[in-house]
Enzyme design. Structure first.
Site, PDB file in Angstrom:
ATOM      1  N   LYS A 190       0.801  -1.260   0.234  1.00 44.04           N
ATOM      2  CA  LYS A 190      -0.108  -0.041  -0.070  1.00 44.04           C
ATOM      3  C   LYS A 190       0.654   1.240   0.004  1.00 44.04           C
ATOM      4  O   LYS A 190       1.395   1.644   0.931  1.00 44.04           O
ATOM      5  CB  LYS A 190      -0.884   0.193   1.317  1.00 44.04           C
ATOM      6  CG  LYS A 190      -1.949   1.308   1.200  1.00 44.04           C
ATOM      7  CD  LYS A 190      -2.384   1.747   2.511  1.00 44.04           C
ATOM      8  CE  LYS A 190      -1.543   2.639   3.170  1.00 44.04           C
ATOM      9  NZ  LYS A 190      -1.458   4.009   2.588  1.00 44.04           N
TER      10      LYS A 190
ATOM     11  N   GLU B 211      10.465   1.383  10.049  1.00 45.05           N
ATOM     12  CA  GLU B 211      11.551   2.210   9.679  1.00 45.05           C
ATOM     13  C   GLU B 211      11.108   3.605   9.798  1.00 45.05           C
ATOM     14  O   GLU B 211      10.116   4.193   8.978  1.00 45.05           O
ATOM     15  CB  GLU B 211      11.888   1.796   8.200  1.00 45.05           C
ATOM     16  CG  GLU B 211      12.727   0.537   7.881  1.00 45.05           C
ATOM     17  CD  GLU B 211      13.879   0.316   8.548  1.00 45.05           C
ATOM     18  OE1 GLU B 211      14.513   1.410   9.110  1.00 45.05           O
ATOM     19  OE2 GLU B 211      14.454  -0.675   8.940  1.00 45.05           O
TER      20      GLU B 211
ATOM     21  N   CYS C  17      14.742  10.409   5.069  1.00 47.08           N
ATOM     22  CA  CYS C  17      14.709   9.983   6.869  1.00 47.08           C
ATOM     23  C   CYS C  17      16.000  10.171   7.174  1.00 47.08           C
ATOM     24  O   CYS C  17      16.196  10.799   8.451  1.00 47.08           O
ATOM     25  CB  CYS C  17      14.034   8.544   6.815  1.00 47.08           C
ATOM     26  SG  CYS C  17      15.140   7.458   5.995  1.00 47.08           S
TER      27      CYS C  17
ATOM     28  N   GLU D 141      11.501  16.665  13.717  1.00 46.92           N
ATOM     29  CA  GLU D 141      11.958  16.310  12.299  1.00 46.92           C
ATOM     30  C   GLU D 141      11.249  17.123  11.308  1.00 46.92           C
ATOM     31  O   GLU D 141      10.189  17.283  11.213  1.00 46.92           O
ATOM     32  CB  GLU D 141      11.481  14.965  11.758  1.00 46.92           C
ATOM     33  CG  GLU D 141      12.084  14.603  10.594  1.00 46.92           C
ATOM     34  CD  GLU D 141      11.618  13.093  10.203  1.00 46.92           C
ATOM     35  OE1 GLU D 141      10.403  12.629  10.571  1.00 46.92           O
ATOM     36  OE2 GLU D 141      12.196  12.357   9.432  1.00 46.92           O
TER      37      GLU D 141
HETATM   38  P1  NDP Z   1       3.115   8.575   7.544  1.00 47.78           P
HETATM   39  O1  NDP Z   1       3.596   7.939   8.530  1.00 47.78           O
HETATM   40  O2  NDP Z   1       2.120   9.808   7.443  1.00 47.78           O
HETATM   41  O3  NDP Z   1       2.412   7.543   6.593  1.00 47.78           O
HETATM   42  C1  NDP Z   1       3.393   6.336   5.959  1.00 47.78           C
HETATM   43  C2  NDP Z   1       2.290   5.471   5.595  1.00 47.78           C
HETATM   44  O4  NDP Z   1       1.570   4.825   6.469  1.00 47.78           O
HETATM   45  C3  NDP Z   1       1.206   5.916   4.378  1.00 47.78           C
HETATM   46  O5  NDP Z   1       1.063   5.033   3.547  1.00 47.78           O
HETATM   47  C4  NDP Z   1       0.011   6.092   5.405  1.00 47.78           C
HETATM   48  O6  NDP Z   1      -1.131   6.267   4.551  1.00 47.78           O
HETATM   49  C5  NDP Z   1       0.290   5.012   6.184  1.00 47.78           C
HETATM   50  N1  NDP Z   1      -0.644   5.139   7.541  1.00 47.78           N
HETATM   51  C6  NDP Z   1      -1.321   6.079   7.940  1.00 47.78           C
HETATM   52  N2  NDP Z   1      -1.773   5.591   9.165  1.00 47.78           N
HETATM   53  C7  NDP Z   1      -1.703   4.314   9.251  1.00 47.78           C
HETATM   54  C8  NDP Z   1      -2.233   3.598  10.077  1.00 47.78           C
HETATM   55  N3  NDP Z   1      -2.979   3.647  11.350  1.00 47.78           N
HETATM   56  N4  NDP Z   1      -1.953   2.203   9.923  1.00 47.78           N
HETATM   57  C9  NDP Z   1      -1.071   1.769   8.904  1.00 47.78           C
HETATM   58  N5  NDP Z   1      -0.797   2.734   8.105  1.00 47.78           N
HETATM   59  C10 NDP Z   1      -0.985   3.948   8.202  1.00 47.78           C
HETATM   60  O7  NDP Z   1       4.723   9.209   6.828  1.00 47.78           O
HETATM   61  P2  NDP Z   1       4.759   9.835   5.809  1.00 47.78           P
HETATM   62  O8  NDP Z   1       4.113   9.311   4.574  1.00 47.78           O
HETATM   63  O9  NDP Z   1       4.421  11.348   6.008  1.00 47.78           O
HETATM   64  O10 NDP Z   1       6.190   9.749   5.447  1.00 47.78           O
HETATM   65  C11 NDP Z   1       7.434  10.521   6.026  1.00 47.78           C
HETATM   66  C12 NDP Z   1       7.922  10.166   7.262  1.00 47.78           C
HETATM   67  O11 NDP Z   1       8.457   8.578   6.780  1.00 47.78           O
HETATM   68  C13 NDP Z   1       9.018  10.607   7.858  1.00 47.78           C
HETATM   69  O12 NDP Z   1       9.091  10.814   9.425  1.00 47.78           O
HETATM   70  C14 NDP Z   1      10.290  10.047   7.488  1.00 47.78           C
HETATM   71  O13 NDP Z   1      11.460  10.398   8.317  1.00 47.78           O
HETATM   72  C15 NDP Z   1       9.858   8.443   7.415  1.00 47.78           C
HETATM   73  N6  NDP Z   1      10.670   7.671   6.629  1.00 47.78           N
HETATM   74  C16 NDP Z   1      11.549   6.819   7.361  1.00 47.78           C
HETATM   75  C17 NDP Z   1      12.529   6.155   6.644  1.00 47.78           C
HETATM   76  C18 NDP Z   1      13.347   5.026   7.310  1.00 47.78           C
HETATM   77  O14 NDP Z   1      13.829   3.942   6.536  1.00 47.78           O
HETATM   78  N7  NDP Z   1      13.355   4.895   8.522  1.00 47.78           N
HETATM   79  C19 NDP Z   1      12.611   6.103   4.944  1.00 47.78           C
HETATM   80  C20 NDP Z   1      11.589   7.395   4.659  1.00 47.78           C
HETATM   81  C21 NDP Z   1      10.528   8.148   5.382  1.00 47.78           C
HETATM   82  P3  NDP Z   1      -2.229   7.492   4.821  1.00 47.78           P
HETATM   83  O15 NDP Z   1      -1.392   8.806   4.273  1.00 47.78           O
HETATM   84  O16 NDP Z   1      -3.220   7.021   4.010  1.00 47.78           O
HETATM   85  O17 NDP Z   1      -2.385   7.858   6.037  1.00 47.78           O
END
Ligand code: NDP
Length: 467
Positions: free
Chosen positions: A167, A240, A274, A370
């Site tokens: 997803k 992650e 990230c 962040e």
């Molecule tokens: P989010 O946590 O907002 O969303 C990530 C994913 O989770 C989306 O697909 C989102 O879909 C989904 N999601 C939201 N709520 C739920 C839930 N309750 N259960 C399951 N899935 C859910 O992150 P962002 O997309 O804003 O990404 C940015 C963040 O990701 C930053 O903090 C960044 O540092 C981190 N990141 C970490 C990395 C790593 O390897 N450590 C690499 C890249 C990014 P929806 O939007 O529909 O809610």
């Protein structure tokens, strides 16, 4: 208008409803993706559970299928990359390189070994350890590197014998859905399902009882919700999560020599990485010199539409994130921070000027949290012990870096930093030889190489009595 299709149990679905996808370079809708309904989610997960039993049995079949997937992604690189730029914002050459990287990740996974360890082989007993797939894995991705993060997760889970439901973020679903279209016939039906939808699809996916493992990349807040959702069924998870990487510059470093690597370590993908350098601590003796070098680089790197050839850095990906970055910068300005360069939106989509701030307090939100955008706070320090404790004074623990000519000192200092990775004289340098993951709130578990395979499998001990 671009319209994506989901891949559910081997078939492409437009779905009954859709949601819009915005081009962050213009702020305008350019496409639509299907809104996955509960019945389609059930069908995808049940299809995956059915496909799993055959898929897990034959690693050669899995290797060949993944090699084919890698080729198809490579062949369709330009089309996938174009959508990636439109929905994510990054420059087209960077989008192409992300797609090529994802094809390599799949190739690399196709060649991975699933270890079988013999712990005892004597007249008395044979004890061996096998790595077994979980079953159906949910892979959930963010919007900053939608293609490479997705394909890294998918390929590792698949080669280990799992079936997958992928997803993408609703901000960037179309490049992932394009992959669904391109690879549709390369895998047996049900082995990989790609769905799209807005909140609460992620929660519905993680709550489903047939999901046995959740491989999640995203923010700390959502990561905690995923862990809580996994608890009732004791689903396994890899998280992650976000980072707030400190970069520490020692007094012997040469500002001219290191500025470029620090700049790109902080501003690559417009700071939406990230493991970007998100707080720069510079010894007070060279702080002004390094700040001047970084400001010059920030002014040179053109921000704009990723489809324009001279664009080096794209927009912030979405309106919510754009507003968050704007608020953090305005708050810092209001508290007396000096804007060395940038500091404002460009007035074009969600583009924001490359921004360097200094003379701010460690308690400023842009230092504590962040920022995930093209803004770097530069902080001065005098004492090495003090800067180590300031760098570690955070719930995050993803990446970090030390900049110096004194490599032996850096090696000792590196172990004092609380982070999953500490680089010396570089930042953002991921190696296929090393695991990747975070400490503290930055994550649980590791990806990459044999550590990734371990994360995609669970152990079974087979203990045979011979005498
Ligand atoms: P989010 O946590 O907002 O969303 C990530 C994913 O989770 C989306 O697909 C989102 O879909 C989904 N999601 C939201 N709520 C739920 C839930 N309750 N259960 C399951 N899935 C859910 O992150 P962002 O997309 O804003 O990404 C940015 C963040 O990701 C930053 O903090 C960044 O540092 C981190 N990141 C970490 C990395 C790593 O390897 N450590 C690499 C890249 C990014 P929806 O939007 O529909 O809610």
């Amino acid at each position: 208008m671009t319209i994506g299709s989901m891949l559910i149990n081997g078939e492409l679905y437009h779905g009954d409803d859709s949601f819009s996808v915005v081009n962050p370079a213009t702020g305008e809708v350019f496409g639509h993706a299907p809104e996955c309904r509960q019945a389609q989610l059930d069908k995808a997960i049940e299809g995956a559970a059915g496909a799993f039993y055959t898929w897990r049995q034959d690693i050669e079949l899995r290797r060949n299928a993944l090699k084919h997937v890698a080729e198809l992604i490579q062949t369709n690189c330009d089309a996938i990359a174009h959508l990636l730029t439109l929905e994510q914002g990054k420059p087209l050459d960077k989008a192409k390189s992300e797609v090529r990287t994802s094809s390599l990740q799949v190739q690399f996974a196709a060649a991975a070994q699933i270890p079988v360890e013999v712990l005892q082989d004597t007249d008395q007993a044979l004890i061996k350890l096998v790595h077994k797939p979980f079953g159906v894995v949910a892979a959930i991705t963010p919007w900053n590197f939608p293609v490479s993060i997705a394909m890294g997760k998918v390929a590792t889970a698949l080669i280990a014998g799992n079936a997958v439901i992928l997803k993408p973020s609703p901000y960037t679903p179309l490049s992932t859905l394009k992959i669904a279209e391109v690879i549709k016939d390369a895998l047996p039906a049900g082995v990989l399902n790609i769905i799209s939808g807005s909140d609460p699809l992620g929660a519905a996916l993680t709550a489903h009882p047939l999901i046995r493992k959740i491989d999640f990349t995203g923010s700390v807040g959502t990561g905690k919700r995923v862990a809580a959702a996994a608890a009732p069924d004791l689903k396994r998870f890899t998280l992650e999560l976000g980072g707030n990487d400190p970069a520490i510059v020692l007094p012997d470093a040469n500002p001219k020599k290191i500025a470029k690597a620090i700049f790109w370590g902080a501003f690559a993908n417009s700071g939406q990485v990230c493991i970007a350098a998100k707080r720069l601590y510079v010894h007070e003796s060279i702080k002004e010199a390094l700040t001047t070098e970084l400001a010059a680089l920030a002014e040179q790197a053109k921000v704009g539409n990723g489809l324009d050839e001279d664009t080096r850095l794209g927009p912030i990906n979405n309106q919510a994130q754009f507003e968050r970055v704007t608020t953090l910068v305005e708050e810092a300005k209001g508290a007396g921070a000096r804007v060395v360069t940038g500091g404002d939106a460009l007035g074009q989509g969600y583009c924001f000027q490359n921004t360097i701030l200094t003379d701010l307090d460690d308690n400023a939100r842009i230092v504590q949290e962040e920022q995930f955008g093209p803004v770097l706070p530069i902080l001065a320090y005098q004492d090495i012990n003090d800067v180590v404790s300031r760098a570690n004074n955070t719930h995050f623990g993803l990446g970090s870096s030390i900049w110096t000519e004194d490599l032996p000192q850096a090696e000792v200092l590196a172990e004092r930093i609380e982070a999953g990775t500490t680089w010396v004289n570089q930042h953002l340098a991921l190696s296929p030889l090393a695991p990747f993951g975070g400490t503290k709130w930055s994550g649980v578990g590791y990806i990459g190489g044999k550590w990734g395979i371990e994360g995609a499998t669970e152990l079974q001990v087979i203990n045979i009595k011979r005498a």
